[in-house]
Design an enzyme around this catalytic site. Structure first.
Site, PDB file in Angstrom:
ATOM      1  N   TYR A   1      -2.800  -1.264  10.313  1.00 48.90           N
ATOM      2  CA  TYR A   1      -2.719  -1.396   8.861  1.00 48.90           C
ATOM      3  C   TYR A   1      -1.385  -0.860   8.346  1.00 48.90           C
ATOM      4  O   TYR A   1      -0.678  -1.542   7.582  1.00 48.90           O
ATOM      5  CB  TYR A   1      -3.883  -0.639   8.216  1.00 48.90           C
TER       6      TYR A   1
ATOM      7  N   SER B   1       0.848  -1.187   0.000  1.00 48.75           N
ATOM      8  CA  SER B   1       0.000   0.000   0.000  1.00 48.75           C
ATOM      9  C   SER B   1       0.884   1.237   0.000  1.00 48.75           C
ATOM     10  O   SER B   1       2.067   1.164   0.399  1.00 48.75           O
ATOM     11  CB  SER B   1      -0.889  -0.001   1.252  1.00 48.75           C
TER      12      SER B   1
END
Length: 269
Positions: free
Chosen positions: A167, A154
């Protein structure tokens, strides 16, 4: 130049929806036989729908239920895929979740569940894939590489994200896992890379694009002024899995419409 993954088998984790489904479709379109991994009985219908799209377009694949955070299930998945399809040539480590909370309110379960899927799952699948690559060795009729692993990371492997500490931590760790595997197994001709998506229009971030107001706000972070689509990630995954990318390993490639240029600083911050 044409991307070809003919005669190759690709395992794509978490591919019953979202980015994973886009990757599975792109790999199948390039000629790979795709294993559409999904985590539970509840996701089986979605996995079957992705498989139907692939087969209707002339591609090949199977569905396979496996919770990638569970070691026994991952080991069995790779054993079954090798038994049924002969080997594994490509692994796309895509399965991931979000369990958001302010840091002081984040529960141990929220932390542990996310790390188990987003990071431990990538470790387990990569380990089993590399074992199979080494067992099989290089087969020039399939690829000039011994095997290919693509980690889906990401932009948050480099952009901190308040309210999403678990995350962001998982994605930063994926970068080091990827680079270490590329370093450790480069001599075996195993290529390992990461794709780092920005804002992609999928169910996991529905609230960020589901209304005109939300989408307008999101686009203030994206210089290219559009939200990404799963196919944007699938296109790159197919290239990275192909022999056209044979000298690319140990790198993170950002597919984010320029998000990591930090658009908010375009007028001086």
């Amino acid at each position: 130049m044409k991307i070809s993954l003919k005669n190759q088998v690709a395992v794509v984790t978490g591919s019953s929806s979202g980015i994973g489904s886009g990757i599975a479709k792109s790999l199948a379109e390039a000629g790979a036989e795709v294993v559409i991994n999904h985590p539970s009985e509840q996701s089986l219908d979605k996995a079957k729908a992705v498989l139907k799209e692939i087969t209707d377009a002339g591609g090949k694949g199977i569905t396979y239920q496996c919770d990638v955070s569970k070691e026994d299930q991952v080991i069995k998945m790779f054993q079954d895929v090798v038994s049924q399809l002969g080997t594994v040539d490509i692994l796309v480590n895509n399965a991931g979740v979000q369990k958001d909370a302010p840091f002081t309110e984040m529960t141990f379960d929220q932390w542990n569940t996310l790390i188990g899927i987003n990071l431990t799952g990538q470790f387990l699948c990569a380990r089993e894939a590399i074992k199979e690559f080494l067992r099989r060795g290089i087969d020039p009729s399939r690829s000039i590489a011994c095997g290919k692993i693509i980690h889906i990371s990401s932009v948050h492997e480099v952009i901190p994200w308040a309210g999403h500490a678990n995350y962001a931590a998982s994605k930063g760790a994926i970068r080091m896992l990827m680079q270490t595997l590329a370093q450790e197994h480069g001599g075996d001709k195993i290529r390992v890379n990461s794709i780092c998506p920005g804002a992609i229009q999928t169910p996991i971030n529905y609230s960020a694009w589901s209304t005109p107001e939300a989408l307008e706000s999101l686009l203030t972070l994206i210089p290219y002024n559009r939200i990404g689509q799963p196919q944007d990630i699938g296109n790159l995954a197919a290239f990275l899995a192909s022999d056209l990318a044979d000298y690319i390993t140990g790198t993170s490639i950002f597919v984010d419409g320029g998000m990591t240029t930090f658009e908010s600083f375009s007028t001086g911050g």
